[in-house]
Design a protein around this motif. Structure first.
Motif, PDB file in Angstrom:
ATOM      1  N   LEU A 110     -32.126  78.219 -37.830  1.00 34.85           N
ATOM      2  CA  LEU A 110     -32.945  79.373 -37.452  1.00 34.85           C
ATOM      3  C   LEU A 110     -34.257  79.446 -38.216  1.00 34.85           C
ATOM      4  N   GLY A 111     -34.334  78.808 -39.363  1.00 34.36           N
ATOM      5  CA  GLY A 111     -35.565  78.852 -40.145  1.00 34.36           C
ATOM      6  C   GLY A 111     -35.842  80.213 -40.762  1.00 34.36           C
ATOM      7  N   ILE A 112     -34.774  80.923 -41.165  1.00 32.25           N
ATOM      8  CA  ILE A 112     -34.957  82.209 -41.837  1.00 32.25           C
ATOM      9  C   ILE A 112     -35.444  81.940 -43.254  1.00 32.25           C
ATOM     10  N   LEU A 113     -36.646  82.401 -43.548  1.00 34.13           N
ATOM     11  CA  LEU A 113     -37.251  82.152 -44.853  1.00 34.13           C
ATOM     12  C   LEU A 113     -37.428  83.428 -45.677  1.00 34.13           C
ATOM     13  N   HIS A 114     -37.454  84.557 -45.015  1.00 36.22           N
ATOM     14  CA  HIS A 114     -37.712  85.825 -45.697  1.00 36.22           C
ATOM     15  C   HIS A 114     -36.770  86.895 -45.163  1.00 36.22           C
ATOM     16  N   LYS A 115     -36.636  87.934 -45.946  1.00 35.11           N
ATOM     17  CA  LYS A 115     -35.851  89.081 -45.510  1.00 35.11           C
ATOM     18  C   LYS A 115     -36.420  90.332 -46.141  1.00 35.11           C
ATOM     19  N   GLU A 116     -36.225  91.457 -45.478  1.00 37.55           N
ATOM     20  CA  GLU A 116     -36.652  92.747 -46.033  1.00 37.55           C
ATOM     21  C   GLU A 116     -35.615  93.789 -45.648  1.00 37.55           C
ATOM     22  N   PHE A 117     -35.265  94.623 -46.622  1.00 38.71           N
ATOM     23  CA  PHE A 117     -34.236  95.639 -46.399  1.00 38.71           C
ATOM     24  C   PHE A 117     -34.651  96.954 -47.048  1.00 38.71           C
ATOM     25  N   HIS A 118     -34.218  98.034 -46.446  1.00 31.48           N
ATOM     26  CA  HIS A 118     -34.428  99.351 -47.054  1.00 31.48           C
ATOM     27  C   HIS A 118     -33.229 100.244 -46.792  1.00 31.48           C
ATOM     28  N   TYR A 119     -33.014 101.183 -47.710  1.00 27.45           N
ATOM     29  CA  TYR A 119     -32.079 102.266 -47.455  1.00 27.45           C
ATOM     30  C   TYR A 119     -32.696 103.187 -46.409  1.00 27.45           C
ATOM     31  N   ALA A 120     -31.849 103.773 -45.566  1.00 21.28           N
ATOM     32  CA  ALA A 120     -32.345 104.733 -44.572  1.00 21.28           C
ATOM     33  C   ALA A 120     -31.391 105.920 -44.511  1.00 21.28           C
ATOM     34  N   ARG A 141     -40.004  88.775 -37.355  1.00 22.11           N
ATOM     35  CA  ARG A 141     -38.632  89.281 -37.382  1.00 22.11           C
ATOM     36  C   ARG A 141     -37.790  88.557 -36.323  1.00 22.11           C
ATOM     37  N   LYS A 142     -36.723  87.937 -36.769  1.00 25.28           N
ATOM     38  CA  LYS A 142     -35.838  87.189 -35.879  1.00 25.28           C
ATOM     39  C   LYS A 142     -34.577  87.983 -35.569  1.00 25.28           C
ATOM     40  N   LEU A 143     -33.915  88.471 -36.619  1.00 25.06           N
ATOM     41  CA  LEU A 143     -32.678  89.229 -36.452  1.00 25.06           C
ATOM     42  C   LEU A 143     -32.784  90.568 -37.171  1.00 25.06           C
ATOM     43  N   SER A 144     -32.342  91.623 -36.505  1.00 25.78           N
ATOM     44  CA  SER A 144     -32.264  92.953 -37.109  1.00 25.78           C
ATOM     45  C   SER A 144     -30.848  93.168 -37.630  1.00 25.78           C
ATOM     46  N   PHE A 145     -30.751  93.907 -38.733  1.00 20.93           N
ATOM     47  CA  PHE A 145     -29.482  94.059 -39.434  1.00 20.93           C
ATOM     48  C   PHE A 145     -29.329  95.515 -39.855  1.00 20.93           C
ATOM     49  N   VAL A 146     -28.179  96.118 -39.539  1.00 23.85           N
ATOM     50  CA  VAL A 146     -27.888  97.487 -39.962  1.00 23.85           C
ATOM     51  C   VAL A 146     -26.497  97.518 -40.580  1.00 23.85           C
ATOM     52  N   ILE A 186     -25.825  93.274 -35.976  1.00 24.95           N
ATOM     53  CA  ILE A 186     -26.906  92.293 -36.025  1.00 24.95           C
ATOM     54  C   ILE A 186     -27.358  92.033 -34.598  1.00 24.95           C
ATOM     55  N   PHE A 187     -28.670  92.050 -34.366  1.00 29.63           N
ATOM     56  CA  PHE A 187     -29.144  91.817 -33.001  1.00 29.63           C
ATOM     57  C   PHE A 187     -30.521  91.171 -33.003  1.00 29.63           C
ATOM     58  N   GLU A 188     -30.905  90.650 -31.860  1.00 31.62           N
ATOM     59  CA  GLU A 188     -32.170  89.938 -31.701  1.00 31.62           C
ATOM     60  C   GLU A 188     -33.342  90.916 -31.762  1.00 31.62           C
ATOM     61  N   SER A 189     -34.175  90.770 -32.766  1.00 32.43           N
ATOM     62  CA  SER A 189     -35.261  91.726 -33.012  1.00 32.43           C
ATOM     63  C   SER A 189     -36.286  91.763 -31.892  1.00 32.43           C
ATOM     64  N   GLN A 190     -36.586  90.624 -31.287  1.00 25.25           N
ATOM     65  CA  GLN A 190     -37.671  90.527 -30.323  1.00 25.25           C
ATOM     66  C   GLN A 190     -37.224  90.740 -28.881  1.00 25.25           C
ATOM     67  N   ARG A 203     -26.881 110.819 -42.120  1.00 21.33           N
ATOM     68  CA  ARG A 203     -26.454 109.453 -41.764  1.00 21.33           C
ATOM     69  C   ARG A 203     -27.057 108.448 -42.748  1.00 21.33           C
ATOM     70  N   LEU A 204     -26.213 107.594 -43.325  1.00 22.47           N
ATOM     71  CA  LEU A 204     -26.632 106.676 -44.383  1.00 22.47           C
ATOM     72  C   LEU A 204     -26.496 105.223 -43.916  1.00 22.47           C
ATOM     73  N   SER A 205     -27.493 104.406 -44.241  1.00 22.54           N
ATOM     74  CA  SER A 205     -27.407 102.993 -43.864  1.00 22.54           C
ATOM     75  C   SER A 205     -28.358 102.160 -44.708  1.00 22.54           C
ATOM     76  N   ILE A 206     -28.182 100.843 -44.598  1.00 23.10           N
ATOM     77  CA  ILE A 206     -29.176  99.875 -45.038  1.00 23.10           C
ATOM     78  C   ILE A 206     -29.646  99.154 -43.782  1.00 23.10           C
ATOM     79  N   THR A 207     -30.947  99.100 -43.594  1.00 28.09           N
ATOM     80  CA  THR A 207     -31.530  98.458 -42.429  1.00 28.09           C
ATOM     81  C   THR A 207     -32.470  97.343 -42.891  1.00 28.09           C
ATOM     82  N   GLY A 208     -32.507  96.258 -42.133  1.00 35.58           N
ATOM     83  CA  GLY A 208     -33.409  95.183 -42.540  1.00 35.58           C
ATOM     84  C   GLY A 208     -33.583  94.136 -41.468  1.00 35.58           C
ATOM     85  N   TRP A 209     -34.353  93.099 -41.842  1.00 30.50           N
ATOM     86  CA  TRP A 209     -34.691  92.046 -40.888  1.00 30.50           C
ATOM     87  C   TRP A 209     -34.673  90.689 -41.586  1.00 30.50           C
ATOM     88  N   LEU A 210     -34.180  89.698 -40.857  1.00 25.92           N
ATOM     89  CA  LEU A 210     -34.241  88.314 -41.284  1.00 25.92           C
ATOM     90  C   LEU A 210     -35.431  87.690 -40.558  1.00 25.92           C
TER      91      LEU A 210
END
Length: 213
Positions: A110-120, A141-146, A186-190, A203-210
């Motif tokens: 997939l070539g995932i090189l970076h990631k970013e996450f935040h509390y929400a 952004r390739k994959l979204s993550f919650v 996990i789902f396709e961001s684009q 409602r509490l979560s961690i959200t981010g992107w690969l």
């Protein structure tokens, strides 16, 4: 040469393989108990401690180069997580994410090189209207993550469902996913538009992107 070949062989991981199959077949994957009860409790304590310290800010729309706060579109508050400056709970979180990313890169290229996450945190009465997790000026952004960090007794009447919109044989289908503790989506961001339905309980979560590149 044999040693090099052995290094390239990846032992099959059943959970990660399920995620890959789901993404290939339906463009999203739902994994219950990706984080166990103890791990969720640690992460929940972390998010609430930082929330009580008033470290969160209103979430914006757009990327960091062009963002505006728009209450009519989203109402959550967020806190970005710096992987280089984390507490034990967050270290645990990133260890699991990094293991998944490594497996995806080695098996699916997939070539995932970076990631970013935040509390929400979504306070009562807030929501996030239907949108796509990509930008006109940034398509990395390739994959979204919650990951959901709610209490164990979370009920459907608490609201806050994630709605994912898919296309099945030319017909749009709304898939509602309840934010149960430890559940990861996990789902396709684009590709997949989605929204957060109005919440009736915080409602509490961690959200981010690969991300690629």
């Amino acid at each position: 040469m044999t040693a090099l070949f052995e290094d390239l062989v990846v032992a099959e991981h059943p959970l990660y393989e399920k995620i890959i199959d789901d993404l290939l077949n339906q463009q999203y994957s739902i994994i219950d108990n990706f984080f166990d009860e103890n791990e969720v409790a640690q992460l929940r304590d972390s998010i609430l401690l930082k929330y009580e310290a008033d470290a969160f800010k209103k979430a914006a729309i757009g990327n960091r180069l062009n963002e505006t706060v728009e209450k009519a579109i989203r109402g959550d508050v967020i806190l970005w997580i710096d992987e280089q400056c984390v507490n034990p709970a967050e270290t645990l979180f990133f260890n699991k994410i990094n293991a998944l990313v490594s497996y995806l890169n080695r098996t699916c290229f997939l070539g995932i090189l970076h990631k970013e996450f935040h509390y929400a945190i979504y306070p009562k009465g807030t929501f996030y209207k239907r949108h796509l997790d990509t930008f006109q000026n940034d398509d990395r952004r390739k994959l979204s993550f919650v990951c959901y960090l709610n209490n164990e007794d979370w009920q459907p009447e608490n609201g806050g469902e994630l709605a994912i919109y898919t296309n099945e044989n030319g017909v749009e289908v709304e898939k509602k996913i309840y934010p149960l503790p430890g559940r990861v989506v996990i789902f396709e961001s684009q590709i997949l538009e989605h929204e957060v339905k109005p919440v009736n309980t915080k409602r509490l979560s961690i959200t981010g992107w690969l991300k690629t590149r």
